[in-house]
Design a protein around this motif. Sequence first.
Motif, PDB file in Angstrom:
ATOM      1  N   ALA A  54       0.830  -1.206   0.000  1.00  0.00           N
ATOM      2  CA  ALA A  54       0.000   0.000   0.000  1.00  0.00           C
ATOM      3  C   ALA A  54       0.864   1.256   0.000  1.00  0.00           C
ATOM      4  CB  ALA A  54      -0.934  -0.002   1.204  1.00  0.00           C
ATOM      5  N   ALA A  55       1.954   1.227   0.724  1.00  0.00           N
ATOM      6  CA  ALA A  55       2.840   2.398   0.800  1.00  0.00           C
ATOM      7  C   ALA A  55       3.423   2.757  -0.564  1.00  0.00           C
ATOM      8  CB  ALA A  55       3.964   2.147   1.798  1.00  0.00           C
ATOM      9  N   THR A  56       3.576   1.776  -1.426  1.00  0.00           N
ATOM     10  CA  THR A  56       4.123   2.053  -2.755  1.00  0.00           C
ATOM     11  C   THR A  56       3.054   2.497  -3.744  1.00  0.00           C
ATOM     12  OG1 THR A  56       3.884  -0.218  -3.583  1.00  0.00           O
ATOM     13  CG2 THR A  56       5.950   0.342  -2.435  1.00  0.00           C
ATOM     14  N   ARG A  57       1.789   2.311  -3.380  1.00  0.00           N
ATOM     15  CA  ARG A  57       0.713   2.578  -4.329  1.00  0.00           C
ATOM     16  C   ARG A  57      -0.227   3.704  -3.932  1.00  0.00           C
ATOM     17  NH1 ARG A  57      -0.501  -3.031  -7.147  1.00  0.00           N
ATOM     18  NH2 ARG A  57       1.666  -3.529  -7.535  1.00  0.00           N
ATOM     19  N   ILE A  58      -0.130   4.184  -2.721  1.00  0.00           N
ATOM     20  CA  ILE A  58      -1.035   5.234  -2.248  1.00  0.00           C
ATOM     21  C   ILE A  58      -0.278   6.548  -2.182  1.00  0.00           C
ATOM     22  CG2 ILE A  58      -2.419   6.040  -0.296  1.00  0.00           C
ATOM     23  CD1 ILE A  58      -2.977   3.138   0.387  1.00  0.00           C
ATOM     24  N   ALA A  59      -0.872   7.580  -2.739  1.00  0.00           N
ATOM     25  CA  ALA A  59      -0.261   8.911  -2.706  1.00  0.00           C
ATOM     26  C   ALA A  59      -0.150   9.382  -1.254  1.00  0.00           C
ATOM     27  CB  ALA A  59      -1.114   9.897  -3.510  1.00  0.00           C
ATOM     28  N   GLU A  60       0.833  10.224  -0.992  1.00  0.00           N
ATOM     29  CA  GLU A  60       1.097  10.725   0.362  1.00  0.00           C
ATOM     30  C   GLU A  60      -0.149  11.345   1.007  1.00  0.00           C
ATOM     31  OE1 GLU A  60       3.810  11.831   3.558  1.00  0.00           O
ATOM     32  OE2 GLU A  60       4.404  10.847   1.709  1.00  0.00           O
ATOM     33  N   ALA A  61      -0.865  12.191   0.279  1.00  0.00           N
ATOM     34  CA  ALA A  61      -2.061  12.838   0.830  1.00  0.00           C
ATOM     35  C   ALA A  61      -3.131  11.808   1.163  1.00  0.00           C
ATOM     36  CB  ALA A  61      -2.591  13.877  -0.148  1.00  0.00           C
ATOM     37  N   LEU A  66      -6.110   8.473   5.098  1.00  0.00           N
ATOM     38  CA  LEU A  66      -6.435   7.137   5.567  1.00  0.00           C
ATOM     39  C   LEU A  66      -5.996   6.955   7.017  1.00  0.00           C
ATOM     40  CD1 LEU A  66      -7.477   4.290   5.092  1.00  0.00           C
ATOM     41  CD2 LEU A  66      -5.248   3.725   4.099  1.00  0.00           C
ATOM     42  N   THR A  67      -4.813   7.399   7.343  1.00  0.00           N
ATOM     43  CA  THR A  67      -4.312   7.315   8.718  1.00  0.00           C
ATOM     44  C   THR A  67      -5.222   8.069   9.670  1.00  0.00           C
ATOM     45  OG1 THR A  67      -2.024   7.062   7.962  1.00  0.00           O
ATOM     46  CG2 THR A  67      -2.345   7.814  10.226  1.00  0.00           C
TER      47      THR A  67
END
Length: 76
Positions: A54-61, A66-67
């Motif tokens: 998920a960290a490689t596929r989800i944009a920072e924002a 999500l967090t």
Amino acid sequence: VAVLRRDHDAIEQAADALRTEALDSLRLSQRLEEFRQILDGHLSREEHVLFPLAATRIAEADARLLTMRLRGEKRT
């Protein structure tokens, strides 16, 4: 992802068994150990496979949003 979904089904079934079965102390101990094993395996797969993917596929924002949602925080 399919494995994680099956894990969720197994976790729900194990939790239902704990809630609904009349268990003596030995059987309760066995059911709790089964539940722990299922949960440990699932959390390990999430931690080592799903979250890094998920960290490689989800944009920072999106990751921040999500967090915040997972923590129950309101959007500012």
